[in-house]
Scaffold this active site. Structure first.
Site, short mmCIF file in Angstrom:
data_model
loop_
_atom_site.label_atom_id
_atom_site.label_comp_id
_atom_site.label_asym_id
_atom_site.label_seq_id
_atom_site.Cartn_x
_atom_site.Cartn_y
_atom_site.Cartn_z
N HIS A 99 35.07 36.54 29.99
CA HIS A 99 34.23 35.61 30.62
C HIS A 99 32.78 35.63 30.10
CE1 HIS A 99 33.83 38.46 33.58
NE2 HIS A 99 34.91 38.25 34.47
N HIS B 295 44.23 36.09 37.61
CA HIS B 295 44.67 36.81 38.61
C HIS B 295 45.87 36.24 39.46
CE1 HIS B 295 40.73 38.88 38.10
NE2 HIS B 295 40.17 37.72 37.72
N PRO C 83 34.08 35.46 45.13
CA PRO C 83 33.92 34.55 44.02
C PRO C 83 35.12 34.58 43.44
CG PRO C 83 33.41 36.97 43.64
CD PRO C 83 33.50 36.78 45.13
N LYS D 208 41.01 47.51 32.05
CA LYS D 208 39.92 46.68 32.27
C LYS D 208 38.89 47.48 33.15
CE LYS D 208 38.11 42.88 33.63
NZ LYS D 208 38.71 41.78 34.77
N HIS E 267 41.65 31.86 45.62
CA HIS E 267 41.14 32.18 47.05
C HIS E 267 41.75 31.19 48.02
CE1 HIS E 267 39.20 35.99 45.58
NE2 HIS E 267 38.58 34.99 44.85
N ARG F 127 47.60 37.95 41.45
CA ARG F 127 47.33 38.48 42.81
C ARG F 127 48.93 39.00 43.27
NH1 ARG F 127 41.83 38.05 42.50
NH2 ARG F 127 41.06 35.95 43.11
N ASP G 158 40.18 32.40 33.71
CA ASP G 158 39.82 33.36 34.68
C ASP G 158 40.16 32.92 35.98
OD1 ASP G 158 39.08 35.32 36.43
OD2 ASP G 158 36.76 35.02 35.94
N ASN H 271 43.05 43.96 39.49
CA ASN H 271 42.15 44.24 40.83
C ASN H 271 42.96 43.55 41.72
OD1 ASN H 271 41.72 41.30 39.85
ND2 ASN H 271 39.96 41.36 40.83
C1 NCD Z 1 37.61 37.47 40.16
C2 NCD Z 1 38.43 37.47 41.12
O1 NCD Z 1 38.45 36.89 42.37
O2 NCD Z 1 39.37 38.44 41.26
N1 NCD Z 1 36.46 36.66 40.50
C3 NCD Z 1 35.76 35.80 39.84
O3 NCD Z 1 34.73 35.30 40.26
N2 NCD Z 1 36.04 35.70 38.45
C4 NCD Z 1 37.06 38.61 39.41
C5 NCD Z 1 36.60 38.52 38.11
O4 NCD Z 1 37.27 38.10 37.41
O5 NCD Z 1 35.42 39.10 38.05
ZN ZN Z 2 38.72 37.43 36.25
ZN ZN Z 3 35.28 39.33 35.78
#
Ligand code: NCD
Ligand code: ZN
Ligand code: ZN
Ligand code: ZN
Length: 451
Positions: A243, A75, A331, A158, A317, A77, A313, A107
């Site tokens: 994952h 991600h 998360p 996705k 944050h 972002r 993954d 996302n």
């Molecule tokens: C991911 C996110 O922060 O975009 N968070 C996570 O805990 N893995 C979303 C995801 O991959 O499910």
């Molecule tokens: Zn993810």
């Molecule tokens: Zn995920």
């Protein structure tokens, strides 16, 4: 962040050559001593001895040259979530972690849910990325949108089952099947976050992270994998499960359709609920950590070759967001700067070997997502490689991350084996603990499932 300048000396056309001298080069089966010559981004020659020519020379004696690692699940972002991570910081983290190609998840704000939004991201990434970046798009059952997204180079659709990124009824098997039929026709794979949520599980009231994790038990994954795999069987669609946390999920996928593939993360392989109390928000991710028994089973299934891909993954944050009340804590944990050295540590311990590592972190990612010119150190392939020092001992230290997410559930973990240099298309982007000032040295990749 520390950056070396490469503009100290005048630029000559010879700079388009890079000679990596005297490395132990991964052949696909083992290591062989030799040098790699990269010309205009492509591996030109690999031989026992290549004499230095015009251009840059890296002395790699004692180091191991592996194909650049490919992380199919990150991600990055950017856009309106740039405060968490942006294309420059996320790909700097990738370079530091030995990844030369990453595939970004949709996302974001705005989400990658239309050809316009995909193209916006591709354009913005073009000038900023230090490694190669491709984009996944959000699941949709609209024929026309699927064709457009695939045409613009999306690497997958996705399906985020807990909370679809674009409007999608995940409980409706017919809608999933409709998407898989179109995607199968076009050749674009579907990627799945497999957790079968029930309405009540979406907003559990909790006091701590252990309870949050408990509210998402393994059965949700088992059900999701089973339902999605059963729909997939009726179509020609390729489905990649993200994952996964259970050996039984890997088993079901391996025993099922050859067009289904699996992915695990280092955190599910190495951490369990045993450490959740101590780590708290630092180890809060979805799917959550599992029991020690499940973790061991996942690791031995991976060791036995039952899994296709290891991905980080990487889900950055800010610490301030993570530290909120458990139910408000987003998360996700960063992983780009820890994944390869953790895997090298497992190789050092004899739990994994280089065949499995390069297969799961380069060859299978390239095969499954159609990156045909990558993942092999052979003439004609892209000049993406990573030089690793197998003896380098270190401890994970998130305060040194180039990612904006400066925390890790692995802080303090001892590692043996680490990245020395990362080379993207014949350009050194990371070397000896420092990032070269090379924003824009990576390429924006577009899928070619149509061809
Ligand atoms: C991911 C996110 O922060 O975009 N968070 C996570 O805990 N893995 C979303 C995801 O991959 O499910
Ligand atoms: Zn993810
Ligand atoms: Zn995920
Ligand atoms: Zn927009």
């Amino acid at each position: 962040m520390a950056q070396k300048k490469r503009t100290d000396r005048p630029y000559t056309s010879a700079d388009q050559n890079l000679l990596v001298k005297d490395a132990n080069i991964w052949t696909g089966e083992g290591f062989t001593r030799g040098s790699v010559l990269i010309e205009n981004g492509t591996i030109k020659r690999i031989a026992r001895r290549i004499d230095a020519q015009d251009g840059e020379v890296i002395n790699a004696s004692g180091l191991y040259a592996l194909p650049g690692m490919i992380d199919v699940h990150v991600h990055l972002r950017d856009m309106r979530l740039s405060y968490k991570e942006d294309f420059a910081s996320g790909t700097a983290a990738a370079a530091a972690g030995g990844f030369t190609t990453v595939l970004d998840m949709p996302n974001t704000v705005p989400p990658t849910d239309s050809v316009q939004h995909l193209v916006e991201k591709q354009k913005r990434a073009e000038r900023k990325v230090r490694v190669n970046v491709g984009f996944h798009a959000a699941a949709t059952s609209e024929n026309k949108v699927i064709a457009e997204l695939a045409g613009a180079g999306a690497f997958s659709l996705k399906l985020y089952m807990p909370k679809p990124i674009a409007p999608f009824d995940v409980n409706d098997n017919a809608e999933i099947q409709k998407m898989m039929i179109s995607a199968g026709r076009i050749g674009v794979p579907v990627t799945v976050h497999a957790e079968e949520m029930e309405p009540s599980q979406k907003k559990a009231r909790v006091n701590n992270i252990q309870q949050l994790a408990k509210a998402r038990p393994p059965i949700l994954e088992t059900r999701a994998v089973h339902r999605i795999a059963s729909i997939q069987k009726r179509t020609r669609c390729r489905v990649h499960f993200c994952h996964l946390t259970l050996a039984s999920s890997l088993g079901e996928i391996r025993a099922g359709s050859p067009r289904t593939t699996s992915e695990v993360t280092p955190h599910h392989l190495l951490l369990s609920t045993k450490s959740l109390k101590k780590l708290g928000w630092k180890a809060w991710m979805v799917p959550p950590l599992r029991s020690e028994r499940n973790r061991r089973a996942l690791l031995s299934a991976t060791h036995a070759g039952s899994c296709d891909i290891v991905a980080s993954d990487h889900a950055p944050h800010l610490i301030g967001e993570k530290k909120q009340r458990p139910e408000d804590s987003p998360p996700g944990v960063p992983g780009l700067e820890t994944t390869l050295s953790l895997m090298l540590t497992l190789v050092d311990k004899g739990i994994l070997n280089f065949s499995i590592l390069t297969r799961m972190m380069a060859e299978n990612p390239a095969r499954i997502f159609g990156l045909r010119s990558k993942a092999k150190l052979w003439p004609g392939f892209d000049g993406d490689l990573v030089l690793v020092d197998r003896k380098k001992k270190s401890r994970i230290d998130s305060s040194k991350f180039l990612s904006k997410a400066k925390f890790s559930p692995f802080d303090g973990f001892p590692t043996k084996g680490g990245v020395v240099s990362t080379i993207v298309g014949g350009t050194v982007v990371y070397d000896d603990g420092e990032l070269w000032d090379k924003e824009g040295s990576g390429a924006v990749l577009r899928s070619r499932f149509f061809e």
